[in-house]
Design an enzyme around this catalytic site. Sequence first.
Site, short mmCIF file in Angstrom:
data_model
loop_
_atom_site.label_atom_id
_atom_site.label_comp_id
_atom_site.label_asym_id
_atom_site.label_seq_id
_atom_site.Cartn_x
_atom_site.Cartn_y
_atom_site.Cartn_z
N TYR A 1 0.81 -1.22 0.00
CA TYR A 1 0.00 0.00 0.00
C TYR A 1 0.85 1.27 0.00
CZ TYR A 1 -3.54 -3.46 0.87
OH TYR A 1 -4.34 -4.56 0.77
N TRP B 1 2.70 15.62 -20.22
CA TRP B 1 3.66 15.62 -19.11
C TRP B 1 4.98 16.24 -19.52
CZ3 TRP B 1 7.97 11.99 -18.06
CH2 TRP B 1 8.42 12.02 -16.73
N ARG B 2 5.33 17.30 -18.82
CA ARG B 2 6.70 17.82 -18.88
C ARG B 2 7.47 17.12 -17.77
NH1 ARG B 2 9.11 21.73 -15.84
NH2 ARG B 2 11.16 22.36 -16.65
N ALA B 3 8.55 16.45 -18.14
CA ALA B 3 9.23 15.53 -17.22
C ALA B 3 9.80 16.25 -16.01
CB ALA B 3 10.33 14.78 -17.96
N GLU C 1 -0.07 18.56 -11.44
CA GLU C 1 0.98 19.04 -10.55
C GLU C 1 1.67 20.21 -11.23
OE1 GLU C 1 2.45 15.07 -8.08
OE2 GLU C 1 3.57 15.73 -9.83
#
Length: 730
Positions: A319, A571-573, A627
Amino acid sequence: MSVALVRPSRPPLAASRRRRTLALAVITALVATLLAAVQAAPAQAAPVLLSQGSTVTASSQENGGTAAGNAVDGDGGTRWSSAFADPQWIRIDLGSPAALSRVELAWEAAHAKSYRIELSTNGNDWTTAYSTTTSAGGNETLTVSGDARYVRLTGTERATGYGYSLWEFKVFGTRDGGGGPEIPGGGDLGPNVHVFDPSTPNIQGKVDEIFQQQEEAQFGSGRHALLFKPGTYNNINAQIGFYTQIAGLGLNPNATTFNGDVTVDAGWFNGNATQNFWRSAENLTLNPVNGTNRWAVSQAAPFRRMHVKGGLNLAPDGYGWASGGYIADSKIDGTVGPYSQQQWYTRDSSVGGWTNAVWNMTFSGVQGAPAASYPTPPYTTLDTTPISREKPFLYLDGNEYKVFVPAKRVNARGVSWNGGTQPGESIPLNRFYVVKQGATAATINAALAQGLNLLFTPGVYHIDQTINVNRANTVVLGLGLATIIPDNGVTAMKVADVDGVKLAGFLIDAGPVNSPTLLEVGPQGASADHSANPTSLQDVFVRIGGAGPGKATTSIVVNSDDVIIDHTWVWRADHGEGWGWETNRADYGVRVNGDDVLATGLFVEHFNKYDVEWYGERGRTIFFQNEKAYDAPNQAAIQNGNTKGYAAYRVDDSVEQHEGWGMGSYCYYNVDPTIVQEHGFKAPVKPGVKFHNLLVVSLGGNGQYQHVINNNGSPTSGTSTIPSTVTNFP
């Protein structure tokens, strides 16, 4: 990530032959002169079929089985027929201008005695390219000449008492000087598609071998599709690593059954599932060995069209952390346990139960979903999904491969396949250009211009020109997370402002030279109404950096109206190779200019400025996960005029109507934890602009939000990871 393909060297020039005699010299000179004359003549591009699958309208149709589209479907057994009156017309929209050279007509017995072939660049002003008053019907090949986007056949006198009836209406020509030899459709699926049937020896060994290659290959170049023919497979535990797709080849998930599991866990990353990206499971029925299947993933890992005859555990063993994912068109007979999953979106499915929630669990059209209760617990539940269309998929019809394209659903609830058959279209593989390693963008574009769809086999494809999807109803389907990389700063793919294009199942990876955009749907200023047959993006992912330096100013731009964005991760890494505030610079993630665009499952992260900007009217988003960029060096780097930071999701002040449900933004400014983000969301305060169930979270106190949306919502505080929420805006 070692993704650079070895380019073959140019063939060596033929060795010069020594001229031994004067006679040989004369002959050689003569041949050279003749060759020069031939080469001096302009090359003539061979015309290709442009009309197949295009948008078609007609003045009338005889009945429900004789629609206009039948005349361009490539099937000689279907037809368009009109009402029993004169005149009548049928019009083809080729999607973009082309230089036309011929028209082929296949008449049914009820043909035209008198008709015209007319051309137009704008759909309003027409010129006659061919006319006759003495047609005998049958199969006719007509020479035409002119540049046009629209081609119309106008019948002025019928040869029978019935209407006008065409089996096929084919238009040939070239675009942008293209053409060339006919590109064959169909063929084998290449070395990275692994097809199994129940009698295949050592299935478990092969599946394990691929998992060992892909388990930790987060930025590797391997790509694989594991495809299972209809039947029952016993004692299977298919562990799925990076860039691996597992799917059944039946027309229905119940056609392919595993007495076993399809597993994703996080042992490779010490029990942390937050980097279990880029993989998928589709079109299978599972009888899990211990009653519960484990699918511990984060972004870009869809669980589609699956039937689990048991429970589903979305957390890793132990978990540990997990960062969110997506289920669609699936039936889980038992309980879904997200446990440590921070957020999740489930669409048009059926579940036997749901156990808990962390920050944001969103459901639309899900039978058995928990009741809406945001923020305690944080369930956002919509009874139906306003508009949806399931992802196209490869299947076997006997021994023939076809692609099934499900029909659009309105106010959908539950799976599309539960009653056995479902509305949609089956397209034979011979109507696809099967793209394999080494294919060039020029060849791909030639195949599209010829009227073929695209099936990308698993691999990494470097392109030096934009892939142009100009024809309505084109399907571009990737297997095994096929990856497209623009090497020289071009836009990887552009879609014309046409009906019903389906993009699905591939990854666009930014190249080292900045691209202004990576994917454009519709040109700037697009305005056509596509509400009856929208374009859709499904499991289309974008990455900037991580596998090496990559740059793009804006990743996805949607200019067309009515587009469905169904599960994308842009997504920008923030890890891997080739990342840093300027190294993988990417200012904007997704920009929507089109009206009536619907996003279901929108994941966009880490862009230098706005992650999502919305300019179109009546846009809707069901579930948003974001994010902000981790790597901002300081407060000044993200300053937006007088505003601290760029919103994760911004609706332009000009917009009158917009709505969103179940949306979250998180910050983790680990380079400078003192950074303050003014808000996660920004929108005009107008009666028609509404948001439901928003949240912002500071991860471990690395940066803070002052508000949730505009100046609404409490700030995040201290080092806690407790969300600040707004239930309704305004």
